[in-house]
Design a protein around this motif. Structure first.
Motif, PDB file in Angstrom:
ATOM      1  N   ILE A  58     -62.535 -95.916 -57.693  1.00 45.71           N
ATOM      2  CA  ILE A  58     -61.460 -96.241 -58.633  1.00 45.71           C
ATOM      3  C   ILE A  58     -61.932 -96.084 -60.076  1.00 45.71           C
ATOM      4  CG2 ILE A  58     -60.051 -98.160 -59.493  1.00 45.71           C
ATOM      5  CD1 ILE A  58     -60.049 -99.124 -56.518  1.00 45.71           C
ATOM      6  N   THR A  59     -63.192 -96.440 -60.322  1.00 42.47           N
ATOM      7  CA  THR A  59     -63.736 -96.407 -61.680  1.00 42.47           C
ATOM      8  C   THR A  59     -63.951 -94.986 -62.166  1.00 42.47           C
ATOM      9  OG1 THR A  59     -64.761 -98.564 -61.303  1.00 42.47           O
ATOM     10  CG2 THR A  59     -65.591 -97.289 -63.159  1.00 42.47           C
ATOM     11  N   TYR A  60     -64.229 -94.032 -61.281  1.00 43.59           N
ATOM     12  CA  TYR A  60     -64.313 -92.633 -61.709  1.00 43.59           C
ATOM     13  C   TYR A  60     -63.067 -92.261 -62.505  1.00 43.59           C
ATOM     14  CZ  TYR A  60     -67.888 -91.881 -58.000  1.00 43.59           C
ATOM     15  OH  TYR A  60     -68.993 -91.922 -57.196  1.00 43.59           O
ATOM     16  N   GLU A  61     -61.912 -92.623 -61.971  1.00 44.46           N
ATOM     17  CA  GLU A  61     -60.651 -92.267 -62.614  1.00 44.46           C
ATOM     18  C   GLU A  61     -60.412 -93.104 -63.864  1.00 44.46           C
ATOM     19  OE1 GLU A  61     -57.498 -92.304 -59.724  1.00 44.46           O
ATOM     20  OE2 GLU A  61     -58.613 -91.028 -58.313  1.00 44.46           O
ATOM     21  N   ALA A  62     -60.748 -94.389 -63.810  1.00 49.21           N
ATOM     22  CA  ALA A  62     -60.523 -95.264 -64.960  1.00 49.21           C
ATOM     23  C   ALA A  62     -61.352 -94.835 -66.171  1.00 49.21           C
ATOM     24  CB  ALA A  62     -60.856 -96.713 -64.587  1.00 49.21           C
ATOM     25  N   LEU A  63     -62.549 -94.327 -65.935  1.00 52.71           N
ATOM     26  CA  LEU A  63     -63.419 -93.892 -67.031  1.00 52.71           C
ATOM     27  C   LEU A  63     -63.124 -92.460 -67.474  1.00 52.71           C
ATOM     28  CD1 LEU A  63     -66.889 -95.322 -65.891  1.00 52.71           C
ATOM     29  CD2 LEU A  63     -65.208 -96.365 -67.434  1.00 52.71           C
ATOM     30  N   GLY A  64     -62.210 -91.790 -66.773  1.00 47.33           N
ATOM     31  CA  GLY A  64     -61.855 -90.430 -67.137  1.00 47.33           C
ATOM     32  C   GLY A  64     -62.838 -89.389 -66.652  1.00 47.33           C
ATOM     33  N   LEU A  65     -63.686 -89.749 -65.699  1.00 45.01           N
ATOM     34  CA  LEU A  65     -64.636 -88.777 -65.156  1.00 45.01           C
ATOM     35  C   LEU A  65     -63.919 -87.727 -64.321  1.00 45.01           C
ATOM     36  CD1 LEU A  65     -67.565 -91.163 -64.072  1.00 45.01           C
ATOM     37  CD2 LEU A  65     -67.055 -90.185 -66.336  1.00 45.01           C
ATOM     38  N   CYS A  66     -62.760 -88.095 -63.804  1.00 43.02           N
ATOM     39  CA  CYS A  66     -61.885 -87.155 -63.108  1.00 43.02           C
ATOM     40  C   CYS A  66     -60.453 -87.628 -63.328  1.00 43.02           C
ATOM     41  CB  CYS A  66     -62.223 -87.066 -61.615  1.00 43.02           C
ATOM     42  SG  CYS A  66     -61.981 -88.605 -60.707  1.00 43.02           S
ATOM     43  N   GLY A  67     -59.501 -86.807 -62.948  1.00 38.19           N
ATOM     44  CA  GLY A  67     -58.105 -87.164 -63.148  1.00 38.19           C
ATOM     45  C   GLY A  67     -57.612 -88.154 -62.112  1.00 38.19           C
TER      46      GLY A  67
END
Length: 394
Positions: A302-311
């Motif tokens: 979930i955090t990948y997306e929250a940090l903008g690392l992916c869409g």
């Protein structure tokens, strides 16, 4: 605030299982001495200390630091759930950037008990009551411990919306074990495969196995934060500075969205990250290495997306493509993260700081991310607080 804060010393003790560690005060004193030694600084030059822990009595910070020295400095005790260590760092950074002091200690530690985290005070309103009520409404399953329902429920929401598979979470846990195998202070250093993660004890059918959750852990970590002028005066290493930092707490969407991803702080993380990117004048694509709050494999995704690392909705592909590890777009949790390194609540944020400072100094040995110049840290505490910190090699 025009004065930048530099991380001139870091230190930690190896994390251990409950019952196997030394007392909290001994661990904390050792971590402090390690950070002082790393900086090449004596304790009598520390002007303030911010000390974080969750499970402890008042003034545990004094108890720990009096073993290092009794210099009469202000010692402030900090408790912000699992983001406690980074909250102490946030206060230390503010103190230096404001010009109030030139050299500060941020210290975090935890001496935990085995088993699931629970409340200590049963005779008053729980700070998690609203979170618990929302979780009951959204996922039910009262037979499952709440922490698992929080983050497992968030992962399930992602699965339901985007078709994310249980194997994706298993791949995240396997990745963390590969990274931790190269970290001498990690609790679990044995590599596991995604297949072994899937074959582990099921704690929530179709949602989570035991290896997808971080273990209760004991440990301590510390950082010395200074101004550039102080570092130059005393000949300290000023090669790493805090380029930007933000702390956020819950907004209305935490409960109004009726989404378990919001209950566990997805918007808090996104807001903090965006504030950091804006303040530093960069974007997620500029980041080289990330330490993020993977208390569960589900929260890492979930955090990948929250940090903008992916869409949004792209985290499954992000994992499958190997963009979360060496050779991919970002190396996430080179330390092994909370899943493998361990999660002593008050120490976690400062252990993340220690790892990233070593990465930017180029001293992370077998874990080294080649050419790392910008490092992002994400530390989350339900209840709630999220701290995102950007470190820069200068």
């Amino acid at each position: 605030m025009s004065t930048k804060a530099y991380v001139t010393g870091v230190g930690m003790v190896p994390f251990q299982k409950p019952g196997a560690s030394e007392s909290y005060d001994v661990m904390a004193a050792k971590a402090t001495r390690s950070a002082l030694q790393d900086a090449g600084l004596s304790y009598d030059l520390i002007q303030q200390a911010y000390v974080g822990y969750v499970y402890g009595d008042s003034t545990c910070g004094q108890r720990a630091l009096y073993q290092v020295g009794m210099t009469g400095i202000p010692i402030l005790n900090v408790n912000n759930n699992c983001s406690t260590g980074s909250s102490a760092l946030f206060l230390a950074r503010q103190a230096v950037e404001s010009g109030a002091v030139e050299c500060v200690l941020a210290l975090g530690f935890e001496q935990m008990k085995p088993g699931a985290i629970g409340s200590v005070f049963e005779d008053r309103v729980s700070p998690f009551q609203s979170f618990d009520d929302e979780t009951d409404d959204l996922v039910g399953s009262p037979e499952i411990p709440l922490a698992l329902r929080y983050f497992g429920g968030a992962g399930k929401a992602h699965m339901d919306e985007f078709g994310t598979t249980l194997e994706t979470f298993a791949k995240i846990r396997a990745k963390s074990s590969r990274h931790a195998s190269k970290n001498p202070v990690a609790l679990f250093r044995t590599e596991v495969t995604a297949e072994e993660v899937l074959a582990a004890k099921v704690v929530w059918p179709g949602v989570m196995t035991r290896l997808m959750a971080c273990p209760p852990t004991c440990g301590a970590a510390a950082a010395i934060i200074c101004s550039k002028a102080f570092a130059d005066k005393h000949g300290l290493d000023s090669s790493v500075r805090i380029a930007a930092q933000a702390m956020t707490t819950d907004g209305p969407e935490t409960f109004n969205a009726h989404d378990m991803r919001e209950v566990v702080g997805a918007s808090m993380a996104k807001k903090a990250a965006n504030q950091v990117y804006e303040a530093a004048g960069i974007g997620p694509d500029d980041i080289n290495v990330v330490e993020l709050h993977d208390c569960f494999a589900h929260n890492e995704l979930i955090t990948y997306e929250a940090l903008g690392l992916c869409g949004r909705g792209e985290a499954g592909k992000f994992v499958d493509d190997g963009d979360n590890t060496y050779g991919g777009k970002y190396v996430t949790n080179p330390s092994g993260g909370l899943l493998s390194k361990g999660h002593p609540l008050g120490a976690t944020g400062l252990a993340q700081c220690t790892e990233l400072v070593q990465q930017l100094r180029g001293t992370a040995d077998a874990r080294q991310v080649s050419g790392a110049r910008l490092a992002l840290q994400h530390n989350l505490g339900l209840g709630g607080a999220c701290v995102v910190t950007l470190y820069e090699a200068v």
